[in-house]
Design a protein around this motif. Structure first.
Motif, PDB file in Angstrom:
ATOM      1  N   UNK A  80       0.824  -1.215   0.000  1.00 55.14           N
ATOM      2  CA  UNK A  80       0.000   0.000   0.000  1.00 55.14           C
ATOM      3  C   UNK A  80       0.855   1.260   0.000  1.00 55.14           C
ATOM      4  N   UNK A  81       2.071   1.161   0.553  1.00 57.05           N
ATOM      5  CA  UNK A  81       2.889   2.361   0.748  1.00 57.05           C
ATOM      6  C   UNK A  81       4.116   2.443  -0.166  1.00 57.05           C
ATOM      7  N   UNK A  82       4.424   1.376  -0.894  1.00 62.91           N
ATOM      8  CA  UNK A  82       5.593   1.351  -1.780  1.00 62.91           C
ATOM      9  C   UNK A  82       5.208   0.732  -3.127  1.00 62.91           C
ATOM     10  N   UNK A  83       6.019   1.026  -4.121  1.00 66.80           N
ATOM     11  CA  UNK A  83       5.767   0.518  -5.466  1.00 66.80           C
ATOM     12  C   UNK A  83       6.718  -0.641  -5.757  1.00 66.80           C
ATOM     13  N   UNK A  84       6.192  -1.860  -5.761  1.00 66.55           N
ATOM     14  CA  UNK A  84       6.993  -3.048  -6.078  1.00 66.55           C
ATOM     15  C   UNK A  84       6.524  -3.626  -7.406  1.00 66.55           C
ATOM     16  N   UNK A  85       7.460  -4.224  -8.121  1.00 65.55           N
ATOM     17  CA  UNK A  85       7.125  -4.890  -9.382  1.00 65.55           C
ATOM     18  C   UNK A  85       6.852  -6.374  -9.163  1.00 65.55           C
ATOM     19  N   UNK A  86       7.610  -6.966  -8.224  1.00 70.51           N
ATOM     20  CA  UNK A  86       7.532  -8.408  -7.992  1.00 70.51           C
ATOM     21  C   UNK A  86       7.533  -8.676  -6.494  1.00 70.51           C
ATOM     22  N   UNK A  87       6.710  -9.647  -6.081  1.00 65.98           N
ATOM     23  CA  UNK A  87       6.727 -10.151  -4.715  1.00 65.98           C
ATOM     24  C   UNK A  87       7.193 -11.594  -4.766  1.00 65.98           C
ATOM     25  N   UNK A  88       8.199 -11.916  -3.951  1.00 66.78           N
ATOM     26  CA  UNK A  88       8.644 -13.296  -3.771  1.00 66.78           C
ATOM     27  C   UNK A  88       8.055 -13.720  -2.432  1.00 66.78           C
ATOM     28  N   UNK A  89       7.141 -14.683  -2.471  1.00 69.13           N
ATOM     29  CA  UNK A  89       6.254 -14.971  -1.348  1.00 69.13           C
ATOM     30  C   UNK A  89       6.391 -16.406  -0.852  1.00 69.13           C
ATOM     31  N   UNK A  90       6.660 -16.552   0.437  1.00 68.40           N
ATOM     32  CA  UNK A  90       6.690 -17.872   1.065  1.00 68.40           C
ATOM     33  C   UNK A  90       5.262 -18.386   1.200  1.00 68.40           C
ATOM     34  N   UNK A  91       5.070 -19.668   1.026  1.00 66.66           N
ATOM     35  CA  UNK A  91       3.728 -20.249   1.102  1.00 66.66           C
ATOM     36  C   UNK A  91       3.281 -20.467   2.546  1.00 66.66           C
ATOM     37  N   UNK A  92       4.182 -21.002   3.389  1.00 70.11           N
ATOM     38  CA  UNK A  92       3.793 -21.334   4.769  1.00 70.11           C
ATOM     39  C   UNK A  92       4.317 -20.283   5.736  1.00 70.11           C
ATOM     40  N   UNK A  93       3.390 -19.534   6.319  1.00 63.93           N
ATOM     41  CA  UNK A  93       3.731 -18.514   7.309  1.00 63.93           C
ATOM     42  C   UNK A  93       2.658 -18.543   8.384  1.00 63.93           C
ATOM     43  N   UNK A  94       3.019 -18.144   9.596  1.00 58.74           N
ATOM     44  CA  UNK A  94       1.980 -18.032  10.631  1.00 58.74           C
ATOM     45  C   UNK A  94       1.030 -16.884  10.290  1.00 58.74           C
TER      46      UNK A  94
END
Length: 130
Positions: free
Chosen positions: A44-58
């Motif tokens: 919401x506050x920054x401009x990113x092109x790509x997110x590298x996202x972990x599947x398992x998180x609490x």
């Protein structure tokens, strides 16, 4: 190569910091978030092109975060990293709009190539939306 703005989302702080250092050495402007909620706030506050996202998180898992990203920030491409090969969640993440799915620990060079491809794909999508 122009720098790609990446948000790395993983609850394993050690893994995150090592991967962030490796990416930043290769013309990737990388920020980190330790949970889904923090990632969504950063988007919401920054401009990113790509997110590298972990599947398992609490808390929110990667699939929930992915669905919100693709709804609220459709121009952002998401590469999902997972420590297991659960085909059901892999299929669900691709169906939800992930650009790619990679197994941990991901080869850094391959991950960087996928990040560049994702940024390029996102750029094409933004150009078509105009």
């Amino acid at each position: 190569m122009k720098s790609v703005r990446v948000l790395l989302v993983d609850d394993e702080e050690g893994f995150s910091s090592v991967l962030a250092k490796r990416l930043s050495r290769r013309a990737v402007d990388v920020s980190t978030a330790l949970c889904g909620e923090e990632a969504l706030h950063r988007l919401e506050t920054h401009d990113y092109q790509v997110v590298v996202l972990d599947m398992k998180m609490p808390g929110m898992n990667g699939l929930e975060v992915l669905r919100i990203i693709k709804t609220e920030h459709p121009q952002v491409e998401v590469i999902v990293l997972t420590g297991n090969t659960d085909m059901k969640s892999a299929l669900a993440s691709m169906t939800a709009g992930a650009f790619d799915l990679m197994l941990k620990p991901a080869n850094t060079e391959i991950l960087i190539n996928r990040i560049v491809d994702a940024a390029r794909q996102g750029r094409i999508g933004r150009d078509e939306a105009v």
